[in-house]
Design a protein around this motif. Sequence first.
Motif: not given
Length: 245
Positions: A75, A80, A82, A93, A95, A110, A112, A114, A161, A165, A168
């Motif tokens: 975490r 988040k 990983e 990631n 959602s 990286r 994210g 949503d 979001e 995300k 992070g």
Amino acid sequence: MTGAPDTVRLWLVPDQWPGAALAGLLAVLDPEERRRAEACRSADDRRRFVLAHGAVRHLVARRLGVAPEEIRWRRGPHGKPELAGPFTGAEVNLSHSGSVAMVALCSSRRVGVDVQRVLPRLDATAMAERYFPPEEARFVRTADGPDSRAERFARLWARKEALVKAHGGRLTQGLRIPLLDGGAGSTDHPADSWSRDYRVADVAAPPGYRAAVALSGTGAFRVTVGRWTWPGRSTPSPAVPCSYP
């Protein structure tokens, strides 16, 4: 000469599976994931948790060439998940909203993702006034009717979001960052300067939902959205380039 854009691959995870498939996905989860599944309030929530987290493990395992049950997580500072230990070479990631789950994978940046359900009964104007910058709150408020206001709110929330995300950080950080035009975060607030090093794009989602993906870095990227099928096969769509100035 510039290289080819990075690719982020997205998969929608179907909501219904035969019992045997569900048991197979449950079997690859680690003890913490199983405890979280058992803590779900309803059978539907439990099923969706197992499907989504099992799909993540199969997709990452396929990318890295390992067994899905071998994947380990850690975490980040704000929770988040990983990849941990020897498992490198993928950023991932997850959602989920309502009956829709979406997984994002990228090799080097990286990421994210949503997905947000559009809720016409939600007081989108009040929510936007509370959480969004004034220009975005006005954008939501001036939409024609509750359906349109809910759609605008869900679209903006998904962008914010996804950005948080990928970074992070905390959701409260992202909600105040203007993303009305998509692309990079832009703000004069010194604490939000990190957002300028990310890119955000809307992506295809099922009817009644809105979704977005965010990647670190300022370079262009491409997106594919496919449908995941156990045990790891998928049906990707053609890549769509997402470029920003």
